[in-house]
Design a protein around this motif. Structure first.
Motif, mmCIF file in Angstrom:
data_model
loop_
_atom_site.group_PDB
_atom_site.id
_atom_site.type_symbol
_atom_site.label_atom_id
_atom_site.label_comp_id
_atom_site.label_asym_id
_atom_site.label_seq_id
_atom_site.Cartn_x
_atom_site.Cartn_y
_atom_site.Cartn_z
ATOM 1 N N GLN A 27 7.652 11.453 -0.865
ATOM 2 C CA GLN A 27 7.865 12.437 -1.916
ATOM 3 C C GLN A 27 9.323 12.431 -2.373
ATOM 4 O O GLN A 27 10.232 12.162 -1.595
ATOM 5 N N PRO A 28 9.560 12.683 -3.674
ATOM 6 C CA PRO A 28 10.940 12.750 -4.181
ATOM 7 C C PRO A 28 11.733 13.795 -3.383
ATOM 8 O O PRO A 28 11.162 14.798 -2.942
ATOM 9 N N PRO A 29 13.031 13.572 -3.173
ATOM 10 C CA PRO A 29 13.873 12.493 -3.722
ATOM 11 C C PRO A 29 13.983 11.263 -2.827
ATOM 12 O O PRO A 29 14.943 10.504 -2.951
ATOM 13 N N THR A 30 13.016 11.042 -1.922
ATOM 14 C CA THR A 30 13.057 9.869 -1.044
ATOM 15 C C THR A 30 13.106 8.591 -1.885
ATOM 16 O O THR A 30 12.250 8.387 -2.747
ATOM 17 N N PRO A 31 14.080 7.711 -1.650
ATOM 18 C CA PRO A 31 14.216 6.500 -2.476
ATOM 19 C C PRO A 31 13.291 5.369 -2.038
ATOM 20 O O PRO A 31 13.733 4.241 -1.815
ATOM 21 N N TRP B 74 10.472 2.602 -2.827
ATOM 22 C CA TRP B 74 10.337 1.819 -4.064
ATOM 23 C C TRP B 74 9.149 2.269 -4.916
ATOM 24 O O TRP B 74 9.253 2.348 -6.139
ATOM 25 N N GLY B 75 8.012 2.577 -4.305
ATOM 26 C CA GLY B 75 6.868 3.041 -5.071
ATOM 27 C C GLY B 75 7.126 4.385 -5.727
ATOM 28 O O GLY B 75 6.735 4.626 -6.881
ATOM 29 N N THR B 76 7.796 5.282 -5.002
ATOM 30 C CA THR B 76 8.135 6.586 -5.561
ATOM 31 C C THR B 76 9.127 6.440 -6.704
ATOM 32 O O THR B 76 9.053 7.176 -7.704
ATOM 33 N N MET B 77 10.052 5.490 -6.585
ATOM 34 C CA MET B 77 11.001 5.233 -7.678
ATOM 35 C C MET B 77 10.259 4.785 -8.934
ATOM 36 O O MET B 77 10.602 5.189 -10.051
ATOM 37 N N LEU B 78 9.236 3.958 -8.778
ATOM 38 C CA LEU B 78 8.435 3.528 -9.922
ATOM 39 C C LEU B 78 7.715 4.713 -10.560
ATOM 40 O O LEU B 78 7.645 4.825 -11.791
ATOM 41 N N ALA B 79 7.176 5.604 -9.722
ATOM 42 C CA ALA B 79 6.455 6.764 -10.245
ATOM 43 C C ALA B 79 7.387 7.679 -11.033
ATOM 44 O O ALA B 79 7.021 8.193 -12.099
ATOM 45 N N GLU B 80 8.600 7.885 -10.530
ATOM 46 C CA GLU B 80 9.552 8.763 -11.211
ATOM 47 C C GLU B 80 10.015 8.180 -12.545
ATOM 48 O O GLU B 80 10.392 8.920 -13.451
ATOM 49 N N ALA C 172 14.270 2.670 -20.952
ATOM 50 C CA ALA C 172 15.187 2.294 -19.861
ATOM 51 C C ALA C 172 14.452 1.332 -18.934
ATOM 52 O O ALA C 172 13.941 1.721 -17.881
ATOM 53 N N TRP C 173 14.400 0.053 -19.319
ATOM 54 C CA TRP C 173 13.600 -0.934 -18.596
ATOM 55 C C TRP C 173 14.036 -1.120 -17.153
ATOM 56 O O TRP C 173 13.224 -1.462 -16.287
ATOM 57 N N TRP C 174 15.322 -0.884 -16.872
ATOM 58 C CA TRP C 174 15.849 -1.202 -15.545
ATOM 59 C C TRP C 174 15.322 -0.253 -14.463
ATOM 60 O O TRP C 174 15.223 -0.647 -13.302
ATOM 61 N N VAL C 175 14.955 0.981 -14.823
ATOM 62 C CA VAL C 175 14.512 1.928 -13.796
ATOM 63 C C VAL C 175 13.150 1.552 -13.231
ATOM 64 O O VAL C 175 12.776 1.992 -12.135
ATOM 65 N N VAL C 176 12.389 0.753 -13.962
ATOM 66 C CA VAL C 176 11.087 0.279 -13.489
ATOM 67 C C VAL C 176 11.178 -1.159 -12.980
ATOM 68 O O VAL C 176 10.553 -1.510 -11.975
ATOM 69 N N ASP D 132 0.828 -1.206 0.000
ATOM 70 C CA ASP D 132 0.000 0.000 0.000
ATOM 71 C C ASP D 132 0.864 1.258 0.000
ATOM 72 O O ASP D 132 0.520 2.251 -0.661
ATOM 73 N N ALA D 133 1.969 1.241 0.749
ATOM 74 C CA ALA D 133 2.861 2.396 0.754
ATOM 75 C C ALA D 133 3.476 2.614 -0.623
ATOM 76 O O ALA D 133 3.618 3.761 -1.082
ATOM 77 N N ALA D 134 3.829 1.504 -1.299
ATOM 78 C CA ALA D 134 4.367 1.619 -2.657
ATOM 79 C C ALA D 134 3.302 2.154 -3.616
ATOM 80 O O ALA D 134 3.600 2.988 -4.489
ATOM 81 N N ALA D 135 2.059 1.696 -3.451
ATOM 82 C CA ALA D 135 0.965 2.170 -4.311
ATOM 83 C C ALA D 135 0.717 3.661 -4.096
ATOM 84 O O ALA D 135 0.549 4.422 -5.058
ATOM 85 N N LEU D 136 0.696 4.102 -2.829
ATOM 86 C CA LEU D 136 0.494 5.522 -2.550
ATOM 87 C C LEU D 136 1.672 6.350 -3.060
ATOM 88 O O LEU D 136 1.479 7.461 -3.571
ATOM 89 N N GLY D 137 2.886 5.811 -2.927
ATOM 90 C CA GLY D 137 4.050 6.509 -3.463
ATOM 91 C C GLY D 137 3.991 6.631 -4.972
ATOM 92 O O GLY D 137 4.344 7.665 -5.555
ATOM 93 N N PHE D 138 3.528 5.571 -5.632
ATOM 94 C CA PHE D 138 3.400 5.581 -7.090
ATOM 95 C C PHE D 138 2.375 6.623 -7.538
ATOM 96 O O PHE D 138 2.540 7.259 -8.591
ATOM 97 N N LEU D 139 1.327 6.811 -6.739
ATOM 98 C CA LEU D 139 0.291 7.786 -7.077
ATOM 99 C C LEU D 139 0.638 9.202 -6.620
ATOM 100 O O LEU D 139 -0.161 10.125 -6.793
ATOM 101 N N GLY D 140 1.815 9.351 -6.011
ATOM 102 C CA GLY D 140 2.246 10.672 -5.575
ATOM 103 C C GLY D 140 1.684 11.111 -4.244
ATOM 104 O O GLY D 140 1.799 12.277 -3.871
ATOM 105 N N MET D 141 1.083 10.182 -3.492
ATOM 106 C CA MET D 141 0.453 10.520 -2.218
ATOM 107 C C MET D 141 1.231 9.980 -1.021
ATOM 108 O O MET D 141 0.814 10.181 0.118
ATOM 109 N N GLY D 142 2.320 9.297 -1.274
ATOM 110 C CA GLY D 142 3.117 8.733 -0.194
ATOM 111 C C GLY D 142 4.424 9.492 -0.029
ATOM 112 O O GLY D 142 4.433 10.719 0.081
#
Length: 297
Positions: A241-245, A247-253, A261-265, A229-239
């Motif tokens: 915030q960048p530049p926090t590394p 995993w969900g935020t990394m996917l969103a960025e 660049a397949w490796w970044v996802v 859930d934290a990764a999902a919220l980070g992916f949606l921009g609600m968890g």
């Protein structure tokens, strides 16, 4: 009499008995080792990370992994769109994921156990009110409710953890209440009540220790749910915030670079997949080892 007592086989300790049943589940043992590895990585991340997670190498933007064409062993898993080392960010992200899991499970279980105990010992009218509130919370899709709560509180990792804990709490309430209602009918509780034990002593010293097995299993499974859930919220921009590394935020960025660049996802997604799978396998083993109905004679 003495010889008979001495010749009787000794009952194994509780810990040894637990490990005996736990290790019968091969998947659970593998999950435990993987979980332990990620936990060690998270604990030692400041030492083993090659670079700072926010350090940018502008000459190496979107550099592929070392084994790919154009890659370099200076960045084994490549770099992201800002030239940051993927391996360092994944290692640092493990700390955030485990931090989220620990905080969410602690808040959700503590509050859920307290409310569940109150519901189990409360008068019928109060028990009904508590459980109807829990039913209302459970009626909402968990991620949608977490999104609404984060939108009210404001997007941040702390608020995301609070929202996820609130969403997961009804599961602990229902589980604790069910276990309490089952234990209340047993003779040892009646004996403690006749001996003069007060309400608080009955709740926390007599009944609660015998309700912990299913709660421990639920905590293990909630740990993986919290990370997801934290990764999902980070992916949606609600968890986080960048530049926090995280995993969900990394996917969103990195989502706009998925084709070039397949490796970044791929690497953050694989890290989430392996961690959650390991915790779920471990949770299955805990259930097998702690539930007496599942133990083979």
């Amino acid at each position: 009499m003495t010889d008979t007592a001495q010749s009787a086989p000794k009952r194994p300790s509780a810990l040894r008995e637990f490990w005996y049943y736990f290790r019968e589940n091969r998947g659970a043992v593998i999950g435990l080792y993987v979980f332990g590895f990620f936990l060690l990585v998270a604990a030692l991340s400041p030492i083993i990370a090659p670079y700072d997670s926010t350090q940018q190498f502008r000459d190496h933007i979107l550099q592929p992994p070392a084994w790919s064409e154009g890659g370099s062993w200076a960045f084994p898993l490549g770099t992201d769109p800002l030239g940051r080392d993927m391996l360092s960010r994944l290692i640092e992200g493990a700390r955030y994921s485990f931090f989220v899991g620990v905080v969410v499970v602690t808040i959700a279980s503590f509050g859920g156990i307290i409310i569940g105990l109150i519901a189990g010992f409360a008068p019928r009218w109060l028990d009904t009110i508590i459980m109807r509130i829990m039913d209302i919370v459970l009626a909402f899709p968990s991620l949608l409710l977490a999104l609404v709560l984060v939108a009210i509180l404001g997007p941040s990792l702390i608020n995301a953890m609070v929202a996820i804990a609130i969403v997961l709490q009804p599961h602990y309430v229902r589980l604790t209440r069910a276990a309490v209602l089952s234990e209340k009918q047993k003779d040892y509780v009646t004996s403690a009540r006749v001996a003069g034990a007060g309400r608080m002593r009955l709740m926390f010293k007599t009944v609660l220790p015998n309700c912990l097995a299913p709660i421990i299993v639920q905590a293990a499974l909630s740990f993986s749910t919290a990370i997801l859930d934290a990764a999902a919220l980070g992916f949606l921009g609600m968890g986080a915030q960048p530049p926090t590394p995280e995993w969900g935020t990394m996917l969103a960025e990195a989502r706009e670079f998925i084709l070039r660049a397949w490796w970044v996802v791929t690497f953050p997604g694989v890290a989430i997949l392996i961690t959650v799978l390991a915790i779920n396998l471990m949770g299955d083993g805990l259930r097998d080892a702690l539930d007496p109905k599942l133990k083979r004679s």
